[in-house]
Design a protein around this motif. Structure first.
Motif, PDB file in Angstrom:
ATOM      1  N   ASP A 219      -3.844  15.221  -9.441  1.00  0.00           N
ATOM      2  CA  ASP A 219      -2.809  14.302  -8.940  1.00  0.00           C
ATOM      3  C   ASP A 219      -3.470  13.060  -8.333  1.00  0.00           C
ATOM      4  O   ASP A 219      -3.822  13.033  -7.157  1.00  0.00           O
ATOM      5  N   ILE A 220      -3.625  12.032  -9.163  1.00  0.00           N
ATOM      6  CA  ILE A 220      -4.280  10.806  -8.689  1.00  0.00           C
ATOM      7  C   ILE A 220      -3.466  10.163  -7.567  1.00  0.00           C
ATOM      8  O   ILE A 220      -4.015   9.652  -6.592  1.00  0.00           O
ATOM      9  N   ASP A 221      -2.127  10.219  -7.684  1.00  0.00           N
ATOM     10  CA  ASP A 221      -1.267   9.593  -6.662  1.00  0.00           C
ATOM     11  C   ASP A 221      -1.506  10.204  -5.282  1.00  0.00           C
ATOM     12  O   ASP A 221      -1.613   9.488  -4.284  1.00  0.00           O
ATOM     13  N   ALA A 222      -1.578  11.529  -5.238  1.00  0.00           N
ATOM     14  CA  ALA A 222      -1.805  12.196  -3.951  1.00  0.00           C
ATOM     15  C   ALA A 222      -3.192  11.842  -3.413  1.00  0.00           C
ATOM     16  O   ALA A 222      -3.368  11.597  -2.213  1.00  0.00           O
ATOM     17  N   PHE A 223      -4.170  11.792  -4.312  1.00  0.00           N
ATOM     18  CA  PHE A 223      -5.545  11.476  -3.901  1.00  0.00           C
ATOM     19  C   PHE A 223      -5.608  10.075  -3.303  1.00  0.00           C
ATOM     20  O   PHE A 223      -6.171   9.856  -2.234  1.00  0.00           O
ATOM     21  N   VAL A 224      -4.972   9.128  -3.980  1.00  0.00           N
ATOM     22  CA  VAL A 224      -5.060   7.742  -3.518  1.00  0.00           C
ATOM     23  C   VAL A 224      -4.260   7.543  -2.221  1.00  0.00           C
ATOM     24  O   VAL A 224      -4.641   6.741  -1.365  1.00  0.00           O
ATOM     25  N   THR A 225      -3.182   8.288  -2.067  1.00  0.00           N
ATOM     26  CA  THR A 225      -2.415   8.192  -0.820  1.00  0.00           C
ATOM     27  C   THR A 225      -3.278   8.622   0.369  1.00  0.00           C
ATOM     28  O   THR A 225      -3.328   7.945   1.406  1.00  0.00           O
TER      29      THR A 225
ATOM     30  N   ILE B 125      -9.556  -1.067 -19.167  1.00  0.00           N
ATOM     31  CA  ILE B 125     -10.736  -0.188 -19.140  1.00  0.00           C
ATOM     32  C   ILE B 125     -10.948   0.447 -17.763  1.00  0.00           C
ATOM     33  O   ILE B 125     -11.514   1.527 -17.665  1.00  0.00           O
ATOM     34  N   ASP B 126     -10.448  -0.208 -16.704  1.00  0.00           N
ATOM     35  CA  ASP B 126     -10.492   0.435 -15.377  1.00  0.00           C
ATOM     36  C   ASP B 126      -9.562   1.641 -15.344  1.00  0.00           C
ATOM     37  O   ASP B 126      -9.915   2.711 -14.835  1.00  0.00           O
ATOM     38  N   ILE B 127      -8.358   1.451 -15.876  1.00  0.00           N
ATOM     39  CA  ILE B 127      -7.354   2.531 -15.876  1.00  0.00           C
ATOM     40  C   ILE B 127      -7.852   3.700 -16.723  1.00  0.00           C
ATOM     41  O   ILE B 127      -7.783   4.871 -16.303  1.00  0.00           O
ATOM     42  N   ASP B 128      -8.397   3.391 -17.899  1.00  0.00           N
ATOM     43  CA  ASP B 128      -8.924   4.451 -18.776  1.00  0.00           C
ATOM     44  C   ASP B 128     -10.062   5.207 -18.095  1.00  0.00           C
ATOM     45  O   ASP B 128     -10.106   6.444 -18.133  1.00  0.00           O
ATOM     46  N   ALA B 129     -10.979   4.463 -17.475  1.00  0.00           N
ATOM     47  CA  ALA B 129     -12.123   5.108 -16.808  1.00  0.00           C
ATOM     48  C   ALA B 129     -11.633   6.015 -15.684  1.00  0.00           C
ATOM     49  O   ALA B 129     -12.096   7.154 -15.541  1.00  0.00           O
TER      50      ALA B 129
ATOM     51  N   ASP C 179      -1.425  -5.584   2.603  1.00  0.00           N
ATOM     52  CA  ASP C 179      -0.574  -4.391   2.622  1.00  0.00           C
ATOM     53  C   ASP C 179      -0.686  -3.716   1.258  1.00  0.00           C
ATOM     54  O   ASP C 179      -0.112  -4.185   0.272  1.00  0.00           O
ATOM     55  N   ILE C 180      -1.444  -2.612   1.198  1.00  0.00           N
ATOM     56  CA  ILE C 180      -1.715  -1.989  -0.103  1.00  0.00           C
ATOM     57  C   ILE C 180      -0.596  -1.042  -0.533  1.00  0.00           C
ATOM     58  O   ILE C 180      -0.674  -0.437  -1.591  1.00  0.00           O
TER      59      ILE C 180
ATOM     60  N   VAL D 285      -6.829  -1.525  -6.057  1.00  0.00           N
ATOM     61  CA  VAL D 285      -5.640  -1.213  -5.251  1.00  0.00           C
ATOM     62  C   VAL D 285      -4.694  -0.315  -6.082  1.00  0.00           C
ATOM     63  O   VAL D 285      -3.531  -0.635  -6.324  1.00  0.00           O
ATOM     64  N   HIS D 286      -5.245   0.823  -6.506  1.00  0.00           N
ATOM     65  CA  HIS D 286      -4.499   1.788  -7.333  1.00  0.00           C
ATOM     66  C   HIS D 286      -3.874   1.105  -8.555  1.00  0.00           C
ATOM     67  O   HIS D 286      -2.679   1.240  -8.825  1.00  0.00           O
ATOM     68  N   PHE D 287      -4.707   0.356  -9.277  1.00  0.00           N
ATOM     69  CA  PHE D 287      -4.337  -0.308 -10.532  1.00  0.00           C
ATOM     70  C   PHE D 287      -3.376  -1.491 -10.334  1.00  0.00           C
ATOM     71  O   PHE D 287      -2.849  -2.029 -11.316  1.00  0.00           O
ATOM     72  N   ASN D 288      -3.130  -1.905  -9.084  1.00  0.00           N
ATOM     73  CA  ASN D 288      -2.142  -2.963  -8.836  1.00  0.00           C
ATOM     74  C   ASN D 288      -2.745  -4.362  -8.708  1.00  0.00           C
ATOM     75  O   ASN D 288      -2.029  -5.350  -8.735  1.00  0.00           O
ATOM     76  N   SER D 289      -4.070  -4.457  -8.544  1.00  0.00           N
ATOM     77  CA  SER D 289      -4.661  -5.770  -8.367  1.00  0.00           C
ATOM     78  C   SER D 289      -4.683  -6.526  -9.698  1.00  0.00           C
ATOM     79  O   SER D 289      -4.836  -5.921 -10.762  1.00  0.00           O
ATOM     80  N   PRO D 290      -4.541  -7.852  -9.644  1.00  0.00           N
ATOM     81  CA  PRO D 290      -4.668  -8.623 -10.898  1.00  0.00           C
ATOM     82  C   PRO D 290      -6.073  -8.546 -11.503  1.00  0.00           C
ATOM     83  O   PRO D 290      -6.271  -8.951 -12.642  1.00  0.00           O
TER      84      PRO D 290
END
Lengths: 306, 306
Positions: free
Chosen positions: A174-180, A158-162, A254-255, A148-153
């Motif tokens: 722009d990862i933010d635009a892509f995920v939106t 290593i997920d963020i780095d990958a 609600d993501i 969930v865009h790095f928000n899930s517990p």
């Protein structure tokens, strides 16, 4: 022929994983490895395929006699019905260990991180193998979806780095635009029948001797799903009765705001609600800050009903 | 406290693995991880501990309530009796996947190579963590033992590569001399009672609904063991009767000339012998070129009796 296949009700991790792991094994082992899926991709998966410019893997639900790698699960209830007649050569997963057993040696990479594609990324890296740009798009999308865009517990460093390394390879600045855009595609549920919605990302767990089905609908605007509450509830009643489960639960997540609401049909609705830390009102419970089925919903149920 | 433990009837891979994996996890995760064993080391294990200058890990057969990493197996029948009351956090193994299941995410490294310590070596390498000289001695000895000095059909190039790198870290210039001394220690069975010998490296497999115990005695001179044939056979008869197994088999493996002889006690001795490609004469069969229980003895039995 070696096949790579994800689980039933394929999500982005299963879709991207069948593609990324096949491409990895083809390069590493120098033989043809083919991605397959157990069903149609969801809207988010179709978005990723379109962004990557890739075709959908072949859909197959029979694998008897084949050699297979499994991605994103390790239990027979998420595999094709004839999976016991296949030879499991490898597993890549980020869940608990399920009931798979093998007759021969296999290769398993199971890490406690947020997404199977994070592990596949590291398999490429460890083996010094280049990731194709199109494949990197899929892998990035899978990590953004599962975490969930790095928000899930469930998300780890290593997920963020990958994801950041994959964004570079994918050419996505722009990862933010892509995920939106990706989450908007996922949330476009207007045309999806309620029957399909409650099955979209559904997993069945046996706890003690009771079966619990837990579906999850991830959307950017939860009111969109709640406007169809009566319809969803009626499908859920039908689904539970057909399967004879103890509990059929649908998480509406609600993501954007990182909350969930759960629809519950159960032999013990009030107890299920209480176990999840909510109060059962109008067949719903509020689950503030809950986004992960695996880390926030399943464990309390396992403790309560074991 | 986190524990690392190998299987029952601990061999060099289980002994060295509990030490090498504990040291790795302690360094990587920055917390105390403790090696334990389910029984006394064998003569070869004691030789390695002496060469390395290390103490034997604590012997424990109860792990209820503990967090554990498992090395060199993935099935409950090789674990302590109360293993289902422990939490399995990780597995490093090079066998088929057994019946372990977990409630939570775990970390599993299961590779189709000749020795678990080859995988541990790669875990150090991938994480850029230095291996202590003493630990490297143990790891090298485990690989030499499991691969019968690179001669077993289970041996892969990554085992050979790991062993040579470990020899450098261990400061062992002459692997041949080291392995000769190690195998001499293993072969010194004069003082070992027959009852202990047939249990030394014994594994039980359920095939179909029949139980097969397969022990292996690896020595440099097979005649040394055969001179005690009557005694070994009589212990085998007793052992099989006590456990009610379909078959109790002891492989006497000549690790110099790379052949085996098998002692068989079975409900169907002639069929077992034939399945293994030998003729049952005088309660023995010859198995030329057979050194691996896993790759050369177990598979034909599984095919025949499944």
């Amino acid at each position: 022929m070696m096949l790579v296949l994800g689980h039933t009700n394929p999500d982005c991790d299963s879709l991207a994983g069948s593609i990324s792991l096949s491409a990895f094994l083809t390069k590493r082992d120098g033989k043809t490895v083919t991605p397959i899926m157990q069903g149609e991709p969801n809207a988010e998966g179709l978005f990723l395929l379109e962004q990557a410019g890739l075709a959908c893997p072949e859909i197959r639900t029979s694998i008897a006699g084949e050699e297979v790698w499994i991605i994103d699960y390790s239990d027979f209830n998420q595999a094709p019905k004839d999976a016991r007649q296949a030879t499991i050569r490898g597993i890549v997963d980020h869940h608990k260990l399920g009931d798979f057993e093998t007759d021969e040696q296999l290769e398993a990479w199971i890490w406690p991180c947020g997404c199977s594609n994070t592990i596949v990324y590291n398999m490429y890296k460890i083996n010094n193998i280049d990731i194709d740009q199109k494949v990197a798009v899929m892998m990035l999308g899978a990590i953004l979806s599962d975490t969930v865009h790095f928000n899930s517990p469930t998300c780890t460093q290593i997920d963020i780095d990958a994801a950041h390394e994959l964004a570079k390879i994918a050419g996505i600045d722009d990862i933010d635009a892509f995920v939106t855009a990706q989450f908007a595609a996922k949330s476009d549920i207007a045309a999806v029948p309620s029957e399909e919605l409650i099955l979209r990302d559904l997993k069945v767990y046996t706890i003690g001797n009771k079966d619990f089905s837990i579906a999850q609908i991830e959307i950017t605007n939860i009111d969109l799903a709640l406007s169809r509450k009566a319809e969803l509830q009626s499908e859920l009643v039908k689904y539970k009765a057909e399967h004879g489960y103890h509990t059929a639960l649908v998480l509406l997540t609600d993501i954007t705001n990182l909350n969930s609401v759960a629809l519950i049909e159960s032999e013990e609705s009030a107890l299920v609600a209480e176990t999840l830390g909510g109060t059962f009102v109008d067949e719903l419970i509020d689950l503030p800050n809950v986004v992960s089925r695996k880390k926030q919903v399943l464990p309390p149920l396992q403790t309560q009903f074991k």
